[in-house]
Write a protein that holds these residues in place. Structure first.
Motif, PDB file in Angstrom:
ATOM      1  N   LEU A  51       4.330   8.734 -13.308  1.00 41.29           N
ATOM      2  CA  LEU A  51       4.480   7.508 -12.532  1.00 41.29           C
ATOM      3  C   LEU A  51       4.155   7.733 -11.051  1.00 41.29           C
ATOM      4  O   LEU A  51       3.672   6.826 -10.368  1.00 41.29           O
ATOM      5  N   MET A  52       4.403   8.942 -10.551  1.00 42.47           N
ATOM      6  CA  MET A  52       4.048   9.253  -9.162  1.00 42.47           C
ATOM      7  C   MET A  52       2.532   9.219  -8.970  1.00 42.47           C
ATOM      8  O   MET A  52       2.023   8.634  -8.001  1.00 42.47           O
ATOM      9  N   ALA A  53       1.818   9.870  -9.889  1.00 43.93           N
ATOM     10  CA  ALA A  53       0.352   9.858  -9.805  1.00 43.93           C
ATOM     11  C   ALA A  53      -0.180   8.445  -9.955  1.00 43.93           C
ATOM     12  O   ALA A  53      -1.121   8.044  -9.241  1.00 43.93           O
ATOM     13  N   ALA A  54       0.414   7.654 -10.848  1.00 45.35           N
ATOM     14  CA  ALA A  54      -0.025   6.271 -11.026  1.00 45.35           C
ATOM     15  C   ALA A  54       0.226   5.452  -9.767  1.00 45.35           C
ATOM     16  O   ALA A  54      -0.594   4.607  -9.384  1.00 45.35           O
TER      17      ALA A  54
ATOM     18  N   TYR B 273       0.795  -1.231   0.000  1.00 49.89           N
ATOM     19  CA  TYR B 273       0.000   0.000   0.000  1.00 49.89           C
ATOM     20  C   TYR B 273       0.829   1.284   0.000  1.00 49.89           C
ATOM     21  O   TYR B 273       0.327   2.335  -0.388  1.00 49.89           O
ATOM     22  N   THR B 274       2.055   1.243   0.473  1.00 53.68           N
ATOM     23  CA  THR B 274       2.833   2.482   0.577  1.00 53.68           C
ATOM     24  C   THR B 274       4.175   2.417  -0.135  1.00 53.68           C
ATOM     25  O   THR B 274       4.842   3.449  -0.250  1.00 53.68           O
ATOM     26  N   MET B 275       4.592   1.253  -0.599  1.00 50.37           N
ATOM     27  CA  MET B 275       5.920   1.141  -1.201  1.00 50.37           C
ATOM     28  C   MET B 275       6.033   1.943  -2.494  1.00 50.37           C
ATOM     29  O   MET B 275       6.990   2.698  -2.686  1.00 50.37           O
ATOM     30  N   LEU B 276       5.052   1.812  -3.393  1.00 48.35           N
ATOM     31  CA  LEU B 276       5.137   2.494  -4.686  1.00 48.35           C
ATOM     32  C   LEU B 276       5.166   4.010  -4.552  1.00 48.35           C
ATOM     33  O   LEU B 276       6.016   4.669  -5.162  1.00 48.35           O
TER      34      LEU B 276
ATOM     35  N   LEU C  24      -2.500   6.420  -7.151  1.00 44.19           N
ATOM     36  CA  LEU C  24      -3.814   5.865  -7.499  1.00 44.19           C
ATOM     37  C   LEU C  24      -3.825   4.342  -7.396  1.00 44.19           C
ATOM     38  O   LEU C  24      -4.800   3.751  -6.921  1.00 44.19           O
ATOM     39  N   LEU C  25      -2.752   3.699  -7.832  1.00 43.79           N
ATOM     40  CA  LEU C  25      -2.687   2.239  -7.770  1.00 43.79           C
ATOM     41  C   LEU C  25      -2.682   1.744  -6.330  1.00 43.79           C
ATOM     42  O   LEU C  25      -3.342   0.747  -5.999  1.00 43.79           O
ATOM     43  N   SER C  26      -1.944   2.423  -5.462  1.00 40.95           N
ATOM     44  CA  SER C  26      -1.915   2.031  -4.046  1.00 40.95           C
ATOM     45  C   SER C  26      -3.296   2.186  -3.416  1.00 40.95           C
ATOM     46  O   SER C  26      -3.745   1.318  -2.653  1.00 40.95           O
ATOM     47  N   LEU C  27      -3.965   3.297  -3.724  1.00 46.45           N
ATOM     48  CA  LEU C  27      -5.307   3.511  -3.192  1.00 46.45           C
ATOM     49  C   LEU C  27      -6.277   2.471  -3.721  1.00 46.45           C
ATOM     50  O   LEU C  27      -7.144   1.972  -2.980  1.00 46.45           O
ATOM     51  N   LEU C  28      -6.151   2.111  -4.986  1.00 38.69           N
ATOM     52  CA  LEU C  28      -7.032   1.102  -5.583  1.00 38.69           C
ATOM     53  C   LEU C  28      -6.788  -0.272  -4.973  1.00 38.69           C
ATOM     54  O   LEU C  28      -7.742  -1.015  -4.694  1.00 38.69           O
TER      55      LEU C  28
END
Length: 271
Positions: A243-246, A148-151, A249-253
């Motif tokens: 890539l930061m925004a992705a 959840y927080t690594m990316l 969003l990916l972590s939240l998803l």
């Protein structure tokens, strides 16, 4: 003669120079000049393009090998390699500066990420009479540090505060890094206070505001923990990369998907 009999006077002169060119000297003498400067606590970057520069390059804190007409011995022996001498400027002023800033931000966030959840566990134990019960199961602890927080945290290595052209035009920006403010004791203390404050507010706030829903305290506090970490990363970023925004969003998803799939870990019960 200078290196053998007047080394102290020689290094005193060298320290007042912004750059030193060691020419027509043996490999041992070149390495000796670097060694004298390092003995005075100076950080030395040495650049060379020939085999006789290998000893000097390996002796320096940062060895820069240049691929020249004399072969690749220097480039293979150096910490980094450039094709031309003009590449040393961007290497230090742009890539070196950004590497230090990104590494500092990454280190501080890793400390912050671990200290927040540790503070929450401490508050939870104190409130419940120093109970040894873990606040979160093992899956949630592993998921917090990786899934959840690594990316978002590791996406900080893409951050840059200024464009390359501006950094090259104003080399004095690099001098600010020599003061070590990015990873100073003061900065570490500030982030430690922030981490303890956020962890205490999240855990104690969840217990006070949702006192009538203590059965769901795990998912409430854990959701606040994940959102806090993602928001902290977003507030720290100077220049957004796609890539930061992705990553955000990916972590939240992924966390929203976990809430729906692994309901037993969050205290949900089927009716």
């Amino acid at each position: 003669m200078c290196l053998r009999s007047y080394s102290e006077e020689t290094v005193g002169v060298l320290e007042r120079c912004s750059g030193v060119v060691v020419a027509r000297c043996s490999p041992t003498q070149k390495a000796r000049v670097v060694r004298l400067l390092r003995a005075r606590g100076r950080a030395v970057a040495a650049a060379g393009d020939g085999g006789n520069d290998v000893a000097m390059i390996q002796e320096a804190d940062l060895g820069i090998g240049i691929e020249g007409v004399e072969g690749r011995a220097a480039s293979l022996a150096g910490d980094v390699s450039v094709r031309q001498f003009c590449g040393v400027g961007p290497l230090l002023l742009v890539h070196g500066r950004r590497a230090l800033q990104r590494s500092a931000a990454l280190c501080l966030f890793i400390v912050h990420r671990g200290l927040v959840v540790s503070t929450m566990q401490a508050v939870f134990s104190v409130v419940f009479y120093f109970s040894s019960v873990s606040l979160y199961p093992g899956f949630l602890m592993v998921g917090y540090g990786t899934i959840y927080t690594m990316l978002p945290v590791f996406s900080l290595v893409l951050d840059k505060d200024l464009p390359s052209a501006i950094v090259l035009r104003h080399p004095q920006l690099y001098k600010q890094l020599t003061k070590g403010r990015q990873l100073s004791y003061k900065m570490f203390f500030i982030w430690t206070v922030i981490s303890i404050y956020q962890g205490g507010v999240i855990m104690y706030g969840a217990l006070v505001l949702f006192e009538d829903q203590l059965i769901h305290i795990v998912e409430i506090s854990y959701t606040a923990l994940i959102l806090t970490e993602l928001i902290m990363v977003a507030l720290t970023i100077a220049t957004w990369h796609w890539l930061m925004a992705a990553a955000e969003l990916l972590s939240l998803l992924m966390y929203a998907t976990t809430l729906l799939v692994f309901t037993s870990y969050f205290g949900f019960r089927e009716a």
